[in-house]
Write a protein that holds these residues in place. Structure first.
Motif, short mmCIF file in Angstrom:
data_model
loop_
_atom_site.label_atom_id
_atom_site.label_comp_id
_atom_site.label_asym_id
_atom_site.label_seq_id
_atom_site.Cartn_x
_atom_site.Cartn_y
_atom_site.Cartn_z
N PRO A 187 15.13 8.82 6.87
CA PRO A 187 14.87 9.36 5.53
C PRO A 187 14.81 8.26 4.46
O PRO A 187 15.37 7.17 4.63
N TYR A 188 14.14 8.59 3.36
CA TYR A 188 14.00 7.65 2.25
C TYR A 188 15.17 7.79 1.28
O TYR A 188 15.76 8.86 1.14
N HIS A 189 15.50 6.68 0.63
CA HIS A 189 16.54 6.68 -0.39
C HIS A 189 16.04 7.47 -1.61
O HIS A 189 14.85 7.42 -1.95
N PRO A 190 16.91 8.21 -2.29
CA PRO A 190 16.48 9.01 -3.45
C PRO A 190 15.78 8.18 -4.53
O PRO A 190 14.86 8.68 -5.19
N GLY A 191 16.18 6.92 -4.71
CA GLY A 191 15.53 6.08 -5.72
C GLY A 191 14.09 5.77 -5.35
O GLY A 191 13.20 5.76 -6.22
N ALA A 192 13.84 5.54 -4.06
CA ALA A 192 12.48 5.31 -3.59
C ALA A 192 11.67 6.60 -3.67
O ALA A 192 10.51 6.61 -4.09
N ALA A 193 12.31 7.71 -3.27
CA ALA A 193 11.63 9.00 -3.29
C ALA A 193 11.19 9.36 -4.70
O ALA A 193 10.10 9.92 -4.90
N ARG A 194 12.02 9.04 -5.69
CA ARG A 194 11.66 9.33 -7.08
C ARG A 194 10.40 8.58 -7.50
O ARG A 194 9.49 9.15 -8.10
N TYR A 195 10.33 7.30 -7.13
CA TYR A 195 9.14 6.51 -7.49
C TYR A 195 7.90 7.06 -6.79
O TYR A 195 6.85 7.24 -7.41
N PHE A 196 8.00 7.31 -5.49
CA PHE A 196 6.83 7.79 -4.76
C PHE A 196 6.39 9.17 -5.24
O PHE A 196 5.19 9.49 -5.25
N GLU A 197 7.35 10.00 -5.64
CA GLU A 197 7.00 11.32 -6.20
C GLU A 197 6.17 11.15 -7.47
O GLU A 197 5.22 11.91 -7.71
N GLU A 198 6.50 10.15 -8.27
CA GLU A 198 5.71 9.85 -9.48
C GLU A 198 4.28 9.45 -9.14
O GLU A 198 3.37 9.60 -9.95
N ASP A 250 0.86 -1.19 0.00
CA ASP A 250 0.00 0.00 0.00
C ASP A 250 0.89 1.23 0.00
O ASP A 250 1.80 1.35 0.84
N LEU A 251 0.66 2.14 -0.93
CA LEU A 251 1.52 3.31 -1.07
C LEU A 251 1.52 4.20 0.17
O LEU A 251 2.56 4.72 0.58
N GLU A 252 0.36 4.36 0.78
CA GLU A 252 0.29 5.21 1.97
C GLU A 252 1.10 4.60 3.11
O GLU A 252 1.86 5.29 3.80
N PHE A 253 0.96 3.28 3.29
CA PHE A 253 1.73 2.60 4.33
C PHE A 253 3.21 2.60 3.99
O PHE A 253 4.07 2.83 4.85
N ALA A 254 3.54 2.37 2.72
CA ALA A 254 4.94 2.31 2.29
C ALA A 254 5.69 3.59 2.60
O ALA A 254 6.90 3.57 2.88
#
Length: 314
Positions: free
Chosen positions: A295-306, A284-288
């Motif tokens: 802090p989140y890794h930049p690679g994860a942050a990029r996906y979630f920003e999308e 679940d994106l909200e839970f994830a």
């Protein structure tokens, strides 16, 4: 003839080199957990799926769990790892399991909830208070499970000295229950947990519930816990179990490339329903994106920003 053979050999070397360069991607080792827990099975499933569907190769390996995975990422032995949300907080803050702060890792995603399961074959053990004076496995010494057990016991005014503590992993705990060597065991993992399923296959098992008053008190002092209900159909227990849970989180070393982490997280969340493990139902994106203290890794942050979600990064 000799020159021709040398030319052929050189051509072969060049082709291999080109193939290696063209394969692209990054190779990551993913620390999971013991082979009787959810980390191991789910981690292997995720690693295989990402490897088959991206240029990033992920190899899942068994480990001793959260603390070991954080330490191995810090040393560079592995690049990804499963951790309990409370244990990664200990690492970042330099408390409990960690004498010094460890900050060279980042959050990738919270994937599912891990329930505090107090398992027994004795129907007379109905509450945490009933564990007083009993022989109880509280996880390997210094493990995340160990501190979960201390937290739950403490909510009921009990300490390690009020029980006969045994420091056992999941598989050993189950064997000890079968052999009558212990009265109960703390097992912290996503339910259904392989070790508990094994125990339930040949025994009538019981899960000890926490009452709401003590759950509220525990969450007030340790906010990384959440209330959770394990329904009776999970293990075939006589009734539902009310307990607490923590998040199972994937973390990555800060030096892992943005593209590799993006491959990992995007492939998992874009293919929910096709991964081949029951725990994917909890993706679940909200839970994830709910982790706030690491802090989140930049690679994860990029996906979630999308996906329209902004997460904190280092």
């Amino acid at each position: 003839m000799k020159k021709r053979l040398i030319a052929i050999a050189l051509s072969a070397v060049m082709l291999l080199a080109l193939a290696a360069c063209g394969s692209g991607g990054e190779s990551l080792t993913f620390g999971t957990g013991g082979d009787s827990g959810t980390y191991y099975a789910y981690g292997g499933t995720l690693a295989g799926y990402v490897t088959e569907n991206t240029d990033t190769t992920v190899t899942a390996v068994a480990s001793n769990g959260s603390q070991t995975n954080i330490e191995d990422i810090a040393s560079g032995a592995i690049q990804l790892g499963f951790v309990q949300s409370d244990v990664m907080s200990y690492a970042y803050q330099g408390t409990r399991l960690f004498e010094e702060s460890v900050t060279n890792f980042s959050t990738v995603a919270a994937l599912y909830m891990e329930q505090v399961q107090i398992v027994t074959l004795n129907p007379e053990i109905k509450t945490v208070a009933d564990l007083e004076g009993k022989t109880v496995s509280i996880g390997a010494s210094g493990s995340g499970v160990y501190f979960n057990a201390l937290d739950v016991l403490g909510a009921y005014g009990l300490t390690e000295e009020d029980i006969n503590p045994q420091y056992q992993d999941f598989a050993t705990s189950v064997d000890s229950l079968k052999d009558g060597k212990i009265d109960a065991a703390f097992i912290v993992a996503g339910a259904p947990t392989t070790a508990v399923v094994d125990l339930a296959s040949g025994n009538d098992i019981y899960l000890v519930s926490l009452d709401q008053e003590h759950i509220d008190a525990l969450i007030e002092t340790s906010p990384y816990y959440s209330a959770y209900t394990i329904t009776s159909d999970v293990y075939g227990t006589p009734e539902d179990c009310t307990t607490v849970a923590i998040a199972a989180v994937v973390i990555a070393g800060n030096d892992v490339s943005e593209d590799a982490v993006y491959d990992f997280v995007s492939t998992i969340f874009n293919n929910k329903g096709s991964l081949g493990h029951a725990k994917e139902a909890e993706l679940d994106l909200e839970f994830a994106t709910s982790i706030s203290d690491v802090p989140y890794h930049p690679g994860a942050a990029r996906y979630f920003e999308e996906q329209g979600i902004t997460v904190p990064t280092a």
